[in-house]
Design a protein around this motif. Sequence first.
Motif, PDB file in Angstrom:
ATOM      1  N   LYS A  52       0.839  -1.199   0.000  1.00  0.00           N
ATOM      2  CA  LYS A  52       0.000   0.000   0.000  1.00  0.00           C
ATOM      3  C   LYS A  52       0.874   1.250   0.000  1.00  0.00           C
ATOM      4  O   LYS A  52       0.636   2.198  -0.753  1.00  0.00           O
ATOM      5  CB  LYS A  52      -0.912  -0.006   1.224  1.00  0.00           C
ATOM      6  CG  LYS A  52      -1.826   1.184   1.334  1.00  0.00           C
ATOM      7  CD  LYS A  52      -2.658   1.124   2.594  1.00  0.00           C
ATOM      8  CE  LYS A  52      -3.487   2.377   2.765  1.00  0.00           C
ATOM      9  NZ  LYS A  52      -4.197   2.385   4.044  1.00  0.00           N
ATOM     10  N   ARG A  53       1.902   1.258   0.843  1.00  0.00           N
ATOM     11  CA  ARG A  53       2.812   2.396   0.913  1.00  0.00           C
ATOM     12  C   ARG A  53       3.531   2.603  -0.416  1.00  0.00           C
ATOM     13  O   ARG A  53       3.697   3.721  -0.887  1.00  0.00           O
ATOM     14  CB  ARG A  53       3.825   2.169   2.029  1.00  0.00           C
ATOM     15  CG  ARG A  53       4.686   3.401   2.299  1.00  0.00           C
ATOM     16  CD  ARG A  53       5.839   3.101   3.164  1.00  0.00           C
ATOM     17  NE  ARG A  53       6.775   2.290   2.383  1.00  0.00           N
ATOM     18  CZ  ARG A  53       7.785   1.636   2.888  1.00  0.00           C
ATOM     19  NH1 ARG A  53       7.998   1.647   4.170  1.00  0.00           N
ATOM     20  NH2 ARG A  53       8.593   0.941   2.127  1.00  0.00           N
ATOM     21  N   ASP A  54       3.948   1.493  -1.041  1.00  0.00           N
ATOM     22  CA  ASP A  54       4.618   1.586  -2.339  1.00  0.00           C
ATOM     23  C   ASP A  54       3.693   2.162  -3.404  1.00  0.00           C
ATOM     24  O   ASP A  54       4.109   2.983  -4.218  1.00  0.00           O
ATOM     25  CB  ASP A  54       5.144   0.222  -2.777  1.00  0.00           C
ATOM     26  CG  ASP A  54       6.349  -0.227  -1.980  1.00  0.00           C
ATOM     27  OD1 ASP A  54       6.926   0.614  -1.250  1.00  0.00           O
ATOM     28  OD2 ASP A  54       6.706  -1.420  -2.073  1.00  0.00           O
ATOM     29  N   ARG A  55       2.422   1.720  -3.403  1.00  0.00           N
ATOM     30  CA  ARG A  55       1.455   2.247  -4.372  1.00  0.00           C
ATOM     31  C   ARG A  55       1.247   3.743  -4.161  1.00  0.00           C
ATOM     32  O   ARG A  55       1.190   4.517  -5.120  1.00  0.00           O
ATOM     33  CB  ARG A  55       0.116   1.511  -4.268  1.00  0.00           C
ATOM     34  CG  ARG A  55       0.100   0.160  -4.938  1.00  0.00           C
ATOM     35  CD  ARG A  55      -1.311  -0.393  -5.024  1.00  0.00           C
ATOM     36  NE  ARG A  55      -2.011  -0.441  -3.750  1.00  0.00           N
ATOM     37  CZ  ARG A  55      -1.994  -1.456  -2.898  1.00  0.00           C
ATOM     38  NH1 ARG A  55      -1.312  -2.534  -3.183  1.00  0.00           N
ATOM     39  NH2 ARG A  55      -2.670  -1.393  -1.753  1.00  0.00           N
ATOM     40  N   GLU A  56       1.132   4.166  -2.896  1.00  0.00           N
ATOM     41  CA  GLU A  56       0.940   5.588  -2.595  1.00  0.00           C
ATOM     42  C   GLU A  56       2.160   6.404  -3.026  1.00  0.00           C
ATOM     43  O   GLU A  56       2.020   7.482  -3.600  1.00  0.00           O
ATOM     44  CB  GLU A  56       0.672   5.784  -1.104  1.00  0.00           C
ATOM     45  CG  GLU A  56      -0.682   5.290  -0.653  1.00  0.00           C
ATOM     46  CD  GLU A  56      -0.857   5.300   0.861  1.00  0.00           C
ATOM     47  OE1 GLU A  56       0.123   5.610   1.583  1.00  0.00           O
ATOM     48  OE2 GLU A  56      -1.974   4.996   1.308  1.00  0.00           O
ATOM     49  N   ALA A  57       3.339   5.872  -2.759  1.00  0.00           N
ATOM     50  CA  ALA A  57       4.571   6.580  -3.149  1.00  0.00           C
ATOM     51  C   ALA A  57       4.669   6.678  -4.668  1.00  0.00           C
ATOM     52  O   ALA A  57       5.065   7.719  -5.207  1.00  0.00           O
ATOM     53  CB  ALA A  57       5.794   5.852  -2.584  1.00  0.00           C
ATOM     54  N   LYS A  58       4.285   5.610  -5.345  1.00  0.00           N
ATOM     55  CA  LYS A  58       4.332   5.616  -6.812  1.00  0.00           C
ATOM     56  C   LYS A  58       3.330   6.616  -7.368  1.00  0.00           C
ATOM     57  O   LYS A  58       3.632   7.344  -8.323  1.00  0.00           O
ATOM     58  CB  LYS A  58       4.048   4.224  -7.353  1.00  0.00           C
ATOM     59  CG  LYS A  58       4.289   4.090  -8.825  1.00  0.00           C
ATOM     60  CD  LYS A  58       4.147   2.669  -9.293  1.00  0.00           C
ATOM     61  CE  LYS A  58       4.471   2.556 -10.760  1.00  0.00           C
ATOM     62  NZ  LYS A  58       4.374   1.173 -11.229  1.00  0.00           N
ATOM     63  N   ALA A  59       2.136   6.677  -6.785  1.00  0.00           N
ATOM     64  CA  ALA A  59       1.129   7.637  -7.237  1.00  0.00           C
ATOM     65  C   ALA A  59       1.630   9.067  -7.017  1.00  0.00           C
ATOM     66  O   ALA A  59       1.470   9.937  -7.879  1.00  0.00           O
ATOM     67  CB  ALA A  59      -0.181   7.416  -6.499  1.00  0.00           C
ATOM     68  N   LYS A  60       2.256   9.311  -5.860  1.00  0.00           N
ATOM     69  CA  LYS A  60       2.793  10.641  -5.571  1.00  0.00           C
ATOM     70  C   LYS A  60       3.924  10.969  -6.547  1.00  0.00           C
ATOM     71  O   LYS A  60       4.026  12.094  -7.030  1.00  0.00           O
ATOM     72  CB  LYS A  60       3.304  10.676  -4.128  1.00  0.00           C
ATOM     73  CG  LYS A  60       3.442  12.064  -3.562  1.00  0.00           C
ATOM     74  CD  LYS A  60       3.916  12.020  -2.121  1.00  0.00           C
ATOM     75  CE  LYS A  60       2.738  11.873  -1.189  1.00  0.00           C
ATOM     76  NZ  LYS A  60       3.146  12.047   0.228  1.00  0.00           N
ATOM     77  N   ASP A  61       4.754   9.967  -6.839  1.00  0.00           N
ATOM     78  CA  ASP A  61       5.839  10.154  -7.797  1.00  0.00           C
ATOM     79  C   ASP A  61       5.302  10.489  -9.180  1.00  0.00           C
ATOM     80  O   ASP A  61       5.827  11.365  -9.858  1.00  0.00           O
ATOM     81  CB  ASP A  61       6.681   8.876  -7.883  1.00  0.00           C
ATOM     82  CG  ASP A  61       8.077   9.068  -7.355  1.00  0.00           C
ATOM     83  OD1 ASP A  61       8.362  10.159  -6.842  1.00  0.00           O
ATOM     84  OD2 ASP A  61       8.875   8.120  -7.462  1.00  0.00           O
ATOM     85  N   ASN A  62       4.250   9.764  -9.589  1.00  0.00           N
ATOM     86  CA  ASN A  62       3.654  10.014 -10.900  1.00  0.00           C
ATOM     87  C   ASN A  62       3.101  11.435 -10.982  1.00  0.00           C
ATOM     88  O   ASN A  62       3.254  12.106 -12.003  1.00  0.00           O
ATOM     89  CB  ASN A  62       2.559   8.996 -11.206  1.00  0.00           C
ATOM     90  CG  ASN A  62       3.124   7.636 -11.538  1.00  0.00           C
ATOM     91  OD1 ASN A  62       4.297   7.503 -11.863  1.00  0.00           O
ATOM     92  ND2 ASN A  62       2.299   6.611 -11.451  1.00  0.00           N
ATOM     93  N   ALA A  63       2.469  11.886  -9.910  1.00  0.00           N
ATOM     94  CA  ALA A  63       1.934  13.249  -9.892  1.00  0.00           C
ATOM     95  C   ALA A  63       3.075  14.261 -10.005  1.00  0.00           C
ATOM     96  O   ALA A  63       2.973  15.251 -10.735  1.00  0.00           O
ATOM     97  CB  ALA A  63       1.131  13.483  -8.621  1.00  0.00           C
ATOM     98  N   ARG A  64       4.155  14.004  -9.296  1.00  0.00           N
ATOM     99  CA  ARG A  64       5.312  14.910  -9.369  1.00  0.00           C
ATOM    100  C   ARG A  64       5.926  14.908 -10.759  1.00  0.00           C
ATOM    101  O   ARG A  64       6.305  15.957 -11.283  1.00  0.00           O
ATOM    102  CB  ARG A  64       6.360  14.502  -8.337  1.00  0.00           C
ATOM    103  CG  ARG A  64       5.961  14.833  -6.932  1.00  0.00           C
ATOM    104  CD  ARG A  64       7.012  14.411  -5.937  1.00  0.00           C
ATOM    105  NE  ARG A  64       6.572  14.683  -4.580  1.00  0.00           N
ATOM    106  CZ  ARG A  64       6.984  14.016  -3.534  1.00  0.00           C
ATOM    107  NH1 ARG A  64       7.872  13.046  -3.664  1.00  0.00           N
ATOM    108  NH2 ARG A  64       6.537  14.307  -2.332  1.00  0.00           N
ATOM    109  N   LEU A  65       6.028  13.718 -11.364  1.00  0.00           N
ATOM    110  CA  LEU A  65       6.585  13.633 -12.715  1.00  0.00           C
ATOM    111  C   LEU A  65       5.723  14.398 -13.712  1.00  0.00           C
ATOM    112  O   LEU A  65       6.239  15.097 -14.583  1.00  0.00           O
ATOM    113  CB  LEU A  65       6.724  12.170 -13.145  1.00  0.00           C
ATOM    114  CG  LEU A  65       7.913  11.420 -12.579  1.00  0.00           C
ATOM    115  CD1 LEU A  65       7.881   9.961 -13.009  1.00  0.00           C
ATOM    116  CD2 LEU A  65       9.214  12.059 -13.028  1.00  0.00           C
ATOM    117  N   GLN A  66       4.411  14.256 -13.579  1.00  0.00           N
ATOM    118  CA  GLN A  66       3.518  14.986 -14.478  1.00  0.00           C
ATOM    119  C   GLN A  66       3.696  16.489 -14.308  1.00  0.00           C
ATOM    120  O   GLN A  66       3.709  17.233 -15.292  1.00  0.00           O
ATOM    121  CB  GLN A  66       2.072  14.596 -14.219  1.00  0.00           C
ATOM    122  CG  GLN A  66       1.726  13.216 -14.722  1.00  0.00           C
ATOM    123  CD  GLN A  66       0.303  12.810 -14.395  1.00  0.00           C
ATOM    124  OE1 GLN A  66      -0.378  13.477 -13.628  1.00  0.00           O
ATOM    125  NE2 GLN A  66      -0.148  11.712 -14.983  1.00  0.00           N
TER     126      GLN A  66
END
Length: 120
Positions: A52-66
């Motif tokens: 769950k933490r990894d998914r949240e971090a990945k989602a946050k990373d994707n938002a930052r990348l965008q």
Amino acid sequence: MTTWETPRRAPVAEPPGVADVLEAQSAELATLHQELIKSYEKELVFFSNLEKRDREAKAKDNARLQKIWWLESELRRRQEEIEKLRTELDKTRTSLRNLQGSAMGRLQRVYWKMRAGARR
């Protein structure tokens, strides 16, 4: 006893401590089994939390990348706009220099100076 009957054997008597040892081992096995189940359940919860933490971090990373991609595109667009304006400014300066140095440019300056003087 007849010949077709098999002789019955008397039950084998176990030594007095074997039954107690087997019972103790059985209880210990049951306890270890329960501990193993609890440990396995804890690991499942732990790993699900990690995922769950990894998914949240990945989602946050994707938002930052965008956001980074958007900012980079804005920067590129503005740099292109600045370059276009610089080119236009250079052309305008060149035209101004050419006009100021020409006979028509000098004549226009004299005309505008005389006109400004007449208005006063």
